[in-house]
Design a protein around this motif. Structure first.
Motif, PDB file in Angstrom:
ATOM      1  N   VAL A   1      64.354 -46.070  -9.936  1.00 24.67           N
ATOM      2  CA  VAL A   1      63.957 -45.688  -8.318  1.00 24.67           C
ATOM      3  C   VAL A   1      63.099 -46.064  -7.300  1.00 24.67           C
ATOM      4  N   VAL A   2      63.982 -44.855  -6.603  1.00 28.93           N
ATOM      5  CA  VAL A   2      63.048 -45.478  -5.466  1.00 28.93           C
ATOM      6  C   VAL A   2      62.369 -44.315  -4.505  1.00 28.93           C
ATOM      7  N   GLU A   3      61.071 -44.091  -4.695  1.00 27.57           N
ATOM      8  CA  GLU A   3      60.463 -43.044  -4.106  1.00 27.57           C
ATOM      9  C   GLU A   3      59.831 -42.806  -2.747  1.00 27.57           C
ATOM     10  N   MET A   4      60.561 -42.052  -1.673  1.00 24.21           N
ATOM     11  CA  MET A   4      60.751 -42.605  -0.621  1.00 24.21           C
ATOM     12  C   MET A   4      60.162 -41.639   0.219  1.00 24.21           C
ATOM     13  N   PRO A   5      59.100 -42.173   1.406  1.00 22.30           N
ATOM     14  CA  PRO A   5      57.906 -41.706   1.460  1.00 22.30           C
ATOM     15  C   PRO A   5      58.920 -40.115   2.540  1.00 22.30           C
ATOM     16  N   PRO A   6      58.391 -39.228   3.011  1.00 19.25           N
ATOM     17  CA  PRO A   6      58.978 -37.998   4.321  1.00 19.25           C
ATOM     18  C   PRO A   6      59.371 -38.584   5.220  1.00 19.25           C
TER      19      PRO A   6
ATOM     20  N   GLY B   1      72.398 -31.906  -2.404  1.00 17.73           N
ATOM     21  CA  GLY B   1      71.229 -30.618  -1.854  1.00 17.73           C
ATOM     22  C   GLY B   1      71.767 -30.185  -0.709  1.00 17.73           C
ATOM     23  N   TYR B   2      71.083 -28.434  -0.414  1.00 19.92           N
ATOM     24  CA  TYR B   2      71.240 -28.247   0.584  1.00 19.92           C
ATOM     25  C   TYR B   2      71.606 -28.607   2.089  1.00 19.92           C
ATOM     26  N   GLY B   3      70.644 -29.691   2.036  1.00 22.20           N
ATOM     27  CA  GLY B   3      70.390 -30.045   4.004  1.00 22.20           C
ATOM     28  C   GLY B   3      70.876 -31.018   3.905  1.00 22.20           C
ATOM     29  N   PHE B   4      72.033 -31.485   2.459  1.00 23.14           N
ATOM     30  CA  PHE B   4      72.450 -33.365   3.647  1.00 23.14           C
ATOM     31  C   PHE B   4      74.137 -32.719   3.954  1.00 23.14           C
ATOM     32  N   GLU B   5      74.165 -32.347   5.577  1.00 25.47           N
ATOM     33  CA  GLU B   5      74.837 -31.843   6.490  1.00 25.47           C
ATOM     34  C   GLU B   5      76.145 -32.207   7.142  1.00 25.47           C
ATOM     35  N   PHE B   6      77.123 -32.321   7.117  1.00 24.47           N
ATOM     36  CA  PHE B   6      77.560 -32.980   8.446  1.00 24.47           C
ATOM     37  C   PHE B   6      77.086 -34.457   8.634  1.00 24.47           C
ATOM     38  N   SER B   7      76.402 -33.712   9.556  1.00 24.75           N
ATOM     39  CA  SER B   7      75.591 -34.883  10.850  1.00 24.75           C
ATOM     40  C   SER B   7      74.643 -35.831   9.850  1.00 24.75           C
ATOM     41  N   TYR B   8      74.528 -35.667   8.693  1.00 24.33           N
ATOM     42  CA  TYR B   8      73.525 -36.489   7.471  1.00 24.33           C
ATOM     43  C   TYR B   8      74.572 -37.481   7.232  1.00 24.33           C
TER      44      TYR B   8
ATOM     45  N   GLY C   1      66.249 -35.929  10.732  1.00 28.82           N
ATOM     46  CA  GLY C   1      66.746 -36.332  11.107  1.00 28.82           C
ATOM     47  C   GLY C   1      66.754 -38.074  11.108  1.00 28.82           C
ATOM     48  N   GLY C   2      65.622 -38.072  10.387  1.00 30.88           N
ATOM     49  CA  GLY C   2      65.251 -39.975  10.082  1.00 30.88           C
ATOM     50  C   GLY C   2      65.383 -40.719   8.704  1.00 30.88           C
ATOM     51  N   GLU C   3      66.151 -39.807   7.817  1.00 29.39           N
ATOM     52  CA  GLU C   3      66.728 -40.224   6.376  1.00 29.39           C
ATOM     53  C   GLU C   3      67.823 -40.794   6.592  1.00 29.39           C
ATOM     54  N   PRO C   4      68.677 -41.332   7.062  1.00 25.61           N
ATOM     55  CA  PRO C   4      69.811 -41.715   6.851  1.00 25.61           C
ATOM     56  C   PRO C   4      69.516 -43.237   7.305  1.00 25.61           C
ATOM     57  N   ALA C   5      68.339 -43.574   8.046  1.00 30.32           N
ATOM     58  CA  ALA C   5      68.264 -44.489   9.050  1.00 30.32           C
ATOM     59  C   ALA C   5      67.374 -45.306   8.267  1.00 30.32           C
ATOM     60  N   TRP C   6      66.234 -44.292   7.287  1.00 25.32           N
ATOM     61  CA  TRP C   6      65.867 -44.723   6.225  1.00 25.32           C
ATOM     62  C   TRP C   6      66.182 -46.212   4.961  1.00 25.32           C
ATOM     63  N   LEU C   7      66.994 -44.852   4.957  1.00 27.67           N
ATOM     64  CA  LEU C   7      68.460 -45.396   4.280  1.00 27.67           C
ATOM     65  C   LEU C   7      68.637 -46.432   3.527  1.00 27.67           C
ATOM     66  N   ALA C   8      69.328 -46.768   4.970  1.00 26.85           N
ATOM     67  CA  ALA C   8      69.902 -47.938   5.576  1.00 26.85           C
ATOM     68  C   ALA C   8      69.858 -49.213   5.479  1.00 26.85           C
TER      69      ALA C   8
END
Length: 239
Positions: free
Chosen positions: A63-68, A93-100, A72-79
């Protein structure tokens, strides 16, 4: 379960809390239970409470607890911190739209999205919508050879609900179960139960809430004076 850097993993990404509920997380937990023997499962989540964290750790190898993250910064953090080229990334989740989706897709082998809105285009290889009456005509699938898996037969259910050995007792119409999700963010549980109790036919109201429900204290105080009400909190799926 420890996986080598070249082994395919199932990376599950969803959030759950009292504001948005637990539905997205529970769907992915069910998927983890189904596929845990085929993949190492990694769950990425922001700020889970201790009860939810324990549930995730029971079903997932990591389990990875990702900081806020900034907008638009989340994909880079995951990568940078989580994703591998051999991973299958599953978003719910409803926030994971096409750009994400476009931003994370180059970093994984496959991208899967669980969806029930078909409100925006998809860059996913697979879109899973367990609702009935849905076809590819409802979706804008941008990934070459993308697939839509739709209908109840694709619903991710935990083992206790997939078993054919479960008893099928016909419930009495005088007994009612009230469950408005794990969080009930708008606190409708007590109102619904109180309305049911005004019906002469109702003899028993069973209320189920989850770990993210923040109205437990007031609900408990109300239920103390209602002889027909029984409360349950954070039930295991096998009960």
């Amino acid at each position: 379960m420890t996986t080598s850097p070249t082994s395919p993993r199932l990376v599950l990404r969803a959030d759950g809390n009292p504001r948005i509920g637990l539905g997205h997380v529970m769907r992915l937990l069910a998927l983890a239970d189904i596929l845990r023997d085929q993949f190492g499962c990694v769950f990425v989540i922001q700020e889970p409470d201790h009860v939810l964290l324990s549930q995730l750790q029971e079903s997932c190898s990591e389990v990875v607890e990702m900081p806020p993250q900034p907008a638009g910064g989340e994909p880079a953090w995951l990568a940078h911190h989580v994703l591998r080229p051999t991973d299958i990334l599953v978003l719910d989740g409803y926030g994971f739209e096409f750009s994400y989706q476009e931003a994370v897709r180059p970093y994984v082998a496959k991208l899967v999205c669980l969806d029930d809105l078909h409100a925006f285009p998809f860059a996913a290889d697979v879109v899973l919508n367990p609702a009935g009456g849905i076809s590819e005509a409802n979706y804008d699938l941008r990934q070459p050879q993308a697939r839509l898996l739709s209908g109840p037969k694709y619903a991710p259910l935990r083992a206790a609900f997939r078993s054919n050995s479960a008893s099928h007792t016909i419930a009495s119409p005088s007994s009612v179960l009230v469950c408005l999700g794990g969080a009930d963010p708008t606190h409708q549980t007590q109102r619904v139960a109180a309305t049911l109790l005004t019906l002469p036919v109702i003899e028993q109201v069973q209320i189920v809430v989850g770990s993210a429900y923040t109205g437990w204290e007031s609900l408990s105080q109300w239920a103390e004076h209602e002889g027909k009400v029984t409360l349950h909190r954070n039930l295991p799926p096998t009960l």
